[in-house]
Scaffold this motif. Structure first.
Motif, PDB file in Angstrom:
ATOM      1  N   UNK A 247      18.525 -26.327  47.887  1.00 24.69           N
ATOM      2  CA  UNK A 247      19.532 -25.967  46.875  1.00 24.69           C
ATOM      3  C   UNK A 247      19.028 -26.363  45.499  1.00 24.69           C
ATOM      4  N   UNK A 248      19.123 -25.432  44.537  1.00 22.08           N
ATOM      5  CA  UNK A 248      18.676 -25.693  43.171  1.00 22.08           C
ATOM      6  C   UNK A 248      19.796 -25.304  42.209  1.00 22.08           C
ATOM      7  N   UNK A 280      22.430 -22.658  56.052  1.00 29.00           N
ATOM      8  CA  UNK A 280      23.248 -23.774  56.522  1.00 29.00           C
ATOM      9  C   UNK A 280      22.902 -25.064  55.815  1.00 29.00           C
ATOM     10  N   UNK A 281      21.604 -25.365  55.711  1.00 23.62           N
ATOM     11  CA  UNK A 281      21.187 -26.594  55.038  1.00 23.62           C
ATOM     12  C   UNK A 281      21.522 -26.553  53.548  1.00 23.62           C
ATOM     13  N   UNK A 282      21.346 -25.359  52.940  1.00 17.12           N
ATOM     14  CA  UNK A 282      21.672 -25.239  51.511  1.00 17.12           C
ATOM     15  C   UNK A 282      23.147 -25.450  51.242  1.00 17.12           C
ATOM     16  N   UNK A 283      23.988 -24.877  52.085  1.00 21.82           N
ATOM     17  CA  UNK A 283      25.427 -25.075  51.901  1.00 21.82           C
ATOM     18  C   UNK A 283      25.838 -26.510  52.200  1.00 21.82           C
ATOM     19  N   UNK A 284      25.145 -27.135  53.159  1.00 20.70           N
ATOM     20  CA  UNK A 284      25.454 -28.546  53.424  1.00 20.70           C
ATOM     21  C   UNK A 284      25.135 -29.406  52.205  1.00 20.70           C
ATOM     22  N   UNK A 285      23.997 -29.140  51.591  1.00 27.46           N
ATOM     23  CA  UNK A 285      23.650 -29.887  50.378  1.00 27.46           C
ATOM     24  C   UNK A 285      24.657 -29.625  49.267  1.00 27.46           C
ATOM     25  N   UNK A 286      25.107 -28.373  49.136  1.00 29.58           N
ATOM     26  CA  UNK A 286      26.097 -28.071  48.099  1.00 29.58           C
ATOM     27  C   UNK A 286      27.423 -28.775  48.392  1.00 29.58           C
ATOM     28  N   UNK A 287      27.876 -28.723  49.643  1.00 24.31           N
ATOM     29  CA  UNK A 287      29.150 -29.362  49.983  1.00 24.31           C
ATOM     30  C   UNK A 287      29.086 -30.872  49.769  1.00 24.31           C
ATOM     31  N   UNK A 288      27.978 -31.480  50.168  1.00 23.22           N
ATOM     32  CA  UNK A 288      27.885 -32.941  50.077  1.00 23.22           C
ATOM     33  C   UNK A 288      27.762 -33.413  48.634  1.00 23.22           C
ATOM     34  N   UNK A 289      26.972 -32.691  47.835  1.00 22.17           N
ATOM     35  CA  UNK A 289      26.667 -33.180  46.483  1.00 22.17           C
ATOM     36  C   UNK A 289      27.614 -32.642  45.421  1.00 22.17           C
ATOM     37  N   UNK A 290      28.181 -31.459  45.628  1.00 25.81           N
ATOM     38  CA  UNK A 290      29.007 -30.832  44.589  1.00 25.81           C
ATOM     39  C   UNK A 290      30.357 -30.341  45.120  1.00 25.81           C
ATOM     40  N   UNK A 291      30.327 -29.507  46.149  1.00 26.37           N
ATOM     41  CA  UNK A 291      31.506 -28.751  46.540  1.00 26.37           C
ATOM     42  C   UNK A 291      32.700 -29.584  46.936  1.00 26.37           C
ATOM     43  N   UNK A 292      32.553 -30.342  48.022  1.00 29.59           N
ATOM     44  CA  UNK A 292      33.677 -31.117  48.527  1.00 29.59           C
ATOM     45  C   UNK A 292      34.044 -32.236  47.569  1.00 29.59           C
ATOM     46  N   UNK A 293      33.112 -32.672  46.767  1.00 26.83           N
ATOM     47  CA  UNK A 293      33.375 -33.770  45.834  1.00 26.83           C
ATOM     48  C   UNK A 293      34.146 -33.300  44.603  1.00 26.83           C
ATOM     49  N   UNK A 320      30.342 -23.373  56.257  1.00 30.44           N
ATOM     50  CA  UNK A 320      31.260 -22.376  55.698  1.00 30.44           C
ATOM     51  C   UNK A 320      32.709 -22.807  55.913  1.00 30.44           C
ATOM     52  N   UNK A 321      32.962 -23.422  57.054  1.00 33.68           N
ATOM     53  CA  UNK A 321      34.317 -23.918  57.318  1.00 33.68           C
ATOM     54  C   UNK A 321      34.694 -25.021  56.334  1.00 33.68           C
ATOM     55  N   UNK A 322      33.774 -25.916  56.059  1.00 34.54           N
ATOM     56  CA  UNK A 322      34.052 -26.992  55.077  1.00 34.54           C
ATOM     57  C   UNK A 322      34.310 -26.408  53.698  1.00 34.54           C
ATOM     58  N   UNK A 323      33.498 -25.409  53.341  1.00 34.92           N
ATOM     59  CA  UNK A 323      33.645 -24.793  52.025  1.00 34.92           C
ATOM     60  C   UNK A 323      34.969 -24.033  51.919  1.00 34.92           C
ATOM     61  N   UNK A 324      35.324 -23.342  52.977  1.00 33.43           N
ATOM     62  CA  UNK A 324      36.546 -22.537  52.957  1.00 33.43           C
ATOM     63  C   UNK A 324      37.795 -23.405  52.850  1.00 33.43           C
TER      64      UNK A 324
END
Length: 377
Positions: A247-248, A280-293, A320-324
C-alpha cells in the motif's frame, strides 16, 4: 368545380378512387380514412373546391411531408390538371457532413455539386464525443493525452453528511442560541426582541480512492491515476492510495497543480508499479493503518481494480468485511465490466462483491463521469 372524365359521381366512389390515386403516389391511406372522406363529402358536397380539399386533407393526410403529394393528386383528380406537377413537388434534401478538419488540398468544391444552403442538413462530427466512450486500453497515446486533458473538466463532489458542529439558523426553529439572543437584547436596552436559533451544519463526506497499479491494470492505471489527481485537486477531503503488492499513500504527490508533475511524482513513489497484486494484504494495511482508525469511518471508499488477485480470497473477503463495516459506502470500479459477456468470476472479484455497494465500469472518460455522479449520489 369540374370533374375529370374518369371520375365517378357518387361521394363514396369518388372518395375510393381518390384514395386509390393517393396510394399509387405513395401515401398510406387506410380504408377507414377513405370511408371517413366519403362521409365528409356526403356532408359537405362536392360543389365547393375548398371544402373538398380540406375534407381530404383532414382525413387522408397523416404526415406533413405528404401534403405536397396530396396537393398534386388533388389538382390532377378534382381539377383535371396534369400530374406532372407532382414530380416537381418532391423535395431533394442533400445531407452534407461538416468535418472539423480542413481539406488538405484546399480545393473548393465544384459548383456543379454545390448544395442549396437552404436545403442542406448539416450533420456535425465531434471527436470529443467519440473519445468519451472509447476504451482507454485501445486509445492511441495522442488520444490518451487528450482524454487526460478532458478529465480536468470533471467535477466530483461527495454526498454531504450531518455534522455535530452547530451553525446559525435563519429560521425560527431549532436549538435556542442563548449567546446571540443576549447580544441582540443588549442592543435593544436589555429587552429580547427576537430569539436566535442554531441548527446542525452539513459537510461533505471524505472520499478514499484506492487504485490497483498491478500489471493487469497497466492499460488503465495512468488514466485512473489522472482521475485521482482531479479528485484530490477538487473540493472536499479526498485521500488517494495505490494498491499493488503493498500500500502506498499518494495524496501528497497528487496535490500538485501541474498534472504531469503530479503523475510523475506519484509514479515515482510507487515501488511496485506494474507488479503483482495482493489486494487482501493491501486492504489489511489500509484498514490497520488508516481505515478502521478513522479515515474510512463514514467515508465513501472507491476501489479501482480488475479484481485479479494473487492472494487468498478469504483474506480479501475478511478485509472487505472490515472496510464495509466502517465505511458509508464501498464502490468498486472495474474496467473489465464493460467487456461484452463479462462476469465477475475472478476469485478476488467474487470474494469482494458481497461487500460492495456499487459495482460500476471504469474503462472510459464517460464511465469516470458516471463514477463521479455515483460518488455524489
Amino acid at each position: 368545380m369540374t370533374d375529370t372524365a374518369a371520375a365517378p359521381t357518387s361521394p363514396l366512389r369518388m372518395a375510393v378512387a381518390f384514395a386509390r390515386m393517393l396510394r399509387r403516389a405513395g401515401l398510406g391511406v387506410p380504408v377507414g380514412s377513405a370511408l371517413a372522406y366519403s362521409e365528409a363529402l356526403a356532408a359537405t358536397g362536392v360543389e365547393e373546391r375548398s371544402r373538398v380539399y380540406w375534407a381530404g386533407r383532414a382525413t387522408l393526410v397523416r404526415r406533413p411531408e405528404d401534403i405536397a403529394v396530396y396537393d398534386g393528386i388533388f389538382a390532377a383528380f378534382w381539377a383535371g390538371r396534369e400530374r406532372g406537377s407532382i414530380a416537381t413537388a418532391t423535395d431533394t434534401v442533400v445531407i452534407e457532413l461538416d468535418e472539423p478538419a480542413p481539406d488538405e488540398e484546399g480545393e473548393a468544391p465544384s459548383s456543379d455539386h454545390d448544395p442549396d444552403p437552404d436545403r442542406t442538413i448539416t450533420v456535425r462530427y465531434s471527436p470529443t464525443e467519440t473519445l468519451r466512450d472509447k476504451d482507454f486500453a485501445v486509445c492511441t497515446p495522442e488520444e490518451l493525452a487528450e482524454t487526460r486533458r478532458l478529465m480536468a473538466e470533471l467535477r466530483m463532489e461527495a454526498t454531504r453528511r450531518r455534522s455535530r458542529r452547530m451553525q446559525r439558523s435563519s429560521r425560527r426553529r431549532g436549538r435556542p442560541d442563548a449567546r446571540r439572543t443576549v447580544r441582540s437584547a443588549l442592543r435593544s436596552g436589555g429587552e429580547p426582541m427576537r430569539r436566535a436559533h442554531l441548527e446542525p451544519s452539513w459537510r461533505p463526506r471524505r472520499v478514499v480512492l484506492l487504485v490497483d497499479v498491478s500489471g493487469s491494470m497497466e492499460p488503465y492505471a495512468r488514466s485512473l491515476l489522472r482521475f485521482l489527481h482531479v479528485a484530490v485537486m477538487g473540493k472536499g477531503k479526498v485521500e488517494a492510495f495505490a494498491l499493488g503488492t503493498r500500500l502506498t499513500r499518494l495524496t501528497r504527490e497528487l496535490s500538485r497543480h501541474d498534472p504531469d508533475s503530479a503523475l510523475a511524482a506519484a509514479a515515482g513513489a510507487v515501488p511496485d508499479w506494474s507488479g503483482g497484486t495482493r489486494l487482501g494484504q493491501g486492504l489489511q494495511a489500509f484498514n490497520d493503518r488508516y481505515g478502521v482508525r478513522g479515515m474510512a469511518r463514514g467515508a465513501i471508499v472507491v476501489i479501482l481494480s480488475d479484481g485479479w488477485d494473487r492472494g487468498e480470497p478469504e483474506e480479501l473477503a475478511e478485509e472487505m468485511s472490515r472496510l464495509h463495516r466502517v465505511a458509508h459506502r464501498v464502490v468498486w470500479v472495474n474496467p473489465l465490466k464493460a467487456t461484452p459477456g463479462y462476469a465477475p468470476l475472478a476469485r478476488g472479484m467474487a470474494a469482494a462483491l458481497p461487500y460492495v455497494d456499487n459495482f460500476v465500469e471504469g474503462h472510459s472518460l464517460a464511465s469516470l463521469e458516471a463514477l463521479a455522479e455515483v460518488i455524489g449520489a
